[in-house]
Design a protein around this motif. Structure first.
Motif, PDB file in Angstrom:
ATOM      1  N   LEU A 113       0.812  -1.222   0.000  1.00  0.00           N
ATOM      2  CA  LEU A 113       0.000   0.000   0.000  1.00  0.00           C
ATOM      3  C   LEU A 113       0.846   1.273   0.000  1.00  0.00           C
ATOM      4  CD1 LEU A 113      -2.738  -1.003   2.628  1.00  0.00           C
ATOM      5  CD2 LEU A 113      -2.896  -1.099   0.133  1.00  0.00           C
ATOM      6  N   ASP A 114       2.146   1.131   0.221  1.00  0.00           N
ATOM      7  CA  ASP A 114       3.029   2.300   0.351  1.00  0.00           C
ATOM      8  C   ASP A 114       3.376   2.854  -1.031  1.00  0.00           C
ATOM      9  OD1 ASP A 114       4.634   4.244   1.445  1.00  0.00           O
ATOM     10  OD2 ASP A 114       6.357   2.934   1.726  1.00  0.00           O
TER      11      ASP A 114
ATOM     12  N   VAL B  74       0.821   7.524  -1.076  1.00  0.00           N
ATOM     13  CA  VAL B  74       0.156   7.942   0.167  1.00  0.00           C
ATOM     14  C   VAL B  74       1.243   8.057   1.227  1.00  0.00           C
ATOM     15  CG1 VAL B  74      -2.091   6.886  -0.357  1.00  0.00           C
ATOM     16  CG2 VAL B  74      -0.355   5.564   0.870  1.00  0.00           C
TER      17      VAL B  74
ATOM     18  N   LYS C 157      -0.583   6.431   6.393  1.00  0.00           N
ATOM     19  CA  LYS C 157      -1.784   5.905   5.725  1.00  0.00           C
ATOM     20  C   LYS C 157      -1.541   4.489   5.225  1.00  0.00           C
ATOM     21  CE  LYS C 157      -5.825   6.193   3.560  1.00  0.00           C
ATOM     22  NZ  LYS C 157      -7.110   6.227   4.309  1.00  0.00           N
ATOM     23  N   ALA C 158      -0.408   4.277   4.574  1.00  0.00           N
ATOM     24  CA  ALA C 158      -0.120   2.952   4.017  1.00  0.00           C
ATOM     25  C   ALA C 158      -0.073   1.878   5.095  1.00  0.00           C
ATOM     26  CB  ALA C 158       1.205   2.983   3.246  1.00  0.00           C
TER      27      ALA C 158
ATOM     28  N   GLY D  77      -3.147   0.690   6.965  1.00  0.00           N
ATOM     29  CA  GLY D  77      -4.064  -0.085   6.140  1.00  0.00           C
ATOM     30  C   GLY D  77      -4.251  -1.527   6.572  1.00  0.00           C
TER      31      GLY D  77
ATOM     32  N   HIS E  22      -7.016   3.532   0.586  1.00  0.00           N
ATOM     33  CA  HIS E  22      -5.951   4.073  -0.257  1.00  0.00           C
ATOM     34  C   HIS E  22      -6.563   5.045  -1.257  1.00  0.00           C
ATOM     35  CE1 HIS E  22      -2.519   4.116  -3.073  1.00  0.00           C
ATOM     36  NE2 HIS E  22      -1.798   3.668  -2.049  1.00  0.00           N
ATOM     37  N   ARG E  23      -5.735   5.893  -1.834  1.00  0.00           N
ATOM     38  CA  ARG E  23      -6.204   6.795  -2.893  1.00  0.00           C
ATOM     39  C   ARG E  23      -6.749   6.024  -4.081  1.00  0.00           C
ATOM     40  NH1 ARG E  23      -1.548  10.604  -4.744  1.00  0.00           N
ATOM     41  NH2 ARG E  23      -3.194  11.253  -6.173  1.00  0.00           N
TER      42      ARG E  23
ATOM     43  N   PRO F  55      -8.297   2.616  -4.306  1.00  0.00           N
ATOM     44  CA  PRO F  55      -8.735   1.404  -3.608  1.00  0.00           C
ATOM     45  C   PRO F  55      -8.910   0.196  -4.518  1.00  0.00           C
ATOM     46  CG  PRO F  55     -10.506   3.018  -3.747  1.00  0.00           C
ATOM     47  CD  PRO F  55      -9.268   3.714  -4.182  1.00  0.00           C
TER      48      PRO F  55
ATOM     49  N   MET G 250      -5.424  -1.200  -5.533  1.00  0.00           N
ATOM     50  CA  MET G 250      -4.722  -1.714  -4.357  1.00  0.00           C
ATOM     51  C   MET G 250      -5.368  -2.994  -3.826  1.00  0.00           C
ATOM     52  SD  MET G 250      -1.999  -0.127  -3.826  1.00  0.00           S
ATOM     53  CE  MET G 250      -1.291   1.245  -4.746  1.00  0.00           C
TER      54      MET G 250
END
Length: 198
Positions: free
Chosen positions: A37-38, A41, A45-46, A49, A84-85, A87, A90
């Protein structure tokens, strides 16, 4: 013969949320999901998650996630606030990562390093995972070596010389790391280059 040892670590201070930080230190798959997720963002945030995804779907079992209906998993990512920005993409990435861990390591992400013979094999295993490129693999190896006490022949020689999340052991260290990362990106933009996603 492997030569790994792992010491107990209460938390990795990447999110500011004690529960999320504890999960990153104790659940190897959660750590990998955080790295997946990194992308575009913040670190906070990552890496928050995985804990939020666990809350939404009940667990972080790679076999279960890989077998989920893709639409159901995407819905969990899109639930507000979105994980996530991006989704949808991801959710696809995390499901592919879960499938790789389920298929190659019987659902036990810790085996990626616990069964590795040396640093070269560990790096190869990490790079074979979906969503894990060279920069992320280097950061994961740094965390394993510097924070989680994993010892493998040749691992120290493969660690990056620049600061990574492996050097972040406090909220203050995270702030310093993020400031340095912003400075590097600004310098790269000024030089007309872009950093390759890891």
């Amino acid at each position: 013969m492997t030569a790994t040892s792992q010491r107990a670590l209460e938390a990795l201070p990447f999110t500011g949320d004690p529960d999320a930080d504890r999960l990153l230190a104790t659940d190897p798959f959660a750590l990998l999901v955080g790295f997946a997720l990194d992308q575009q963002v913040s670190v906070q945030k990552a890496f928050s998650g995985p804990a939020e995804l666990k809350r939404r779907i009940g667990d972080l079992d790679p076999a279960r996630i890989s077998a989920m209906d893709p639409g159901e998993l995407e819905a969990a990512f899109r639930e507000r606030p979105a994980l996530h920005r991006f989704p949808g993409s991801m959710a696809t990435r995390v499901q592919a990562l879960a499938a790789a861990v389920a298929d190659e390591y019987a659902g036990d992400a810790r085996r990626i390093w616990a069964d590795a013979a040396d640093g070269v094999e560990l790096e190869r295993r990490l790079l074979a995972l979906p969503s894990i490129g060279e920069m992320k693999a280097a950061s994961i190896m740094a965390i394993l070596s510097k924070q989680l006490g994993v010892r493998l022949p040749g691992l120290a020689e493969r660690l990056p010389e620049h600061p990574t999340l492996g050097d972040v052991d406090s909220p203050e260290a995270l702030a310093a790391y993020q400031a340095q990362k912003r400075a590097r990106k600004a310098a790269a933009r000024a030089a007309g280059t872009t950093s390759r996603p890891g």
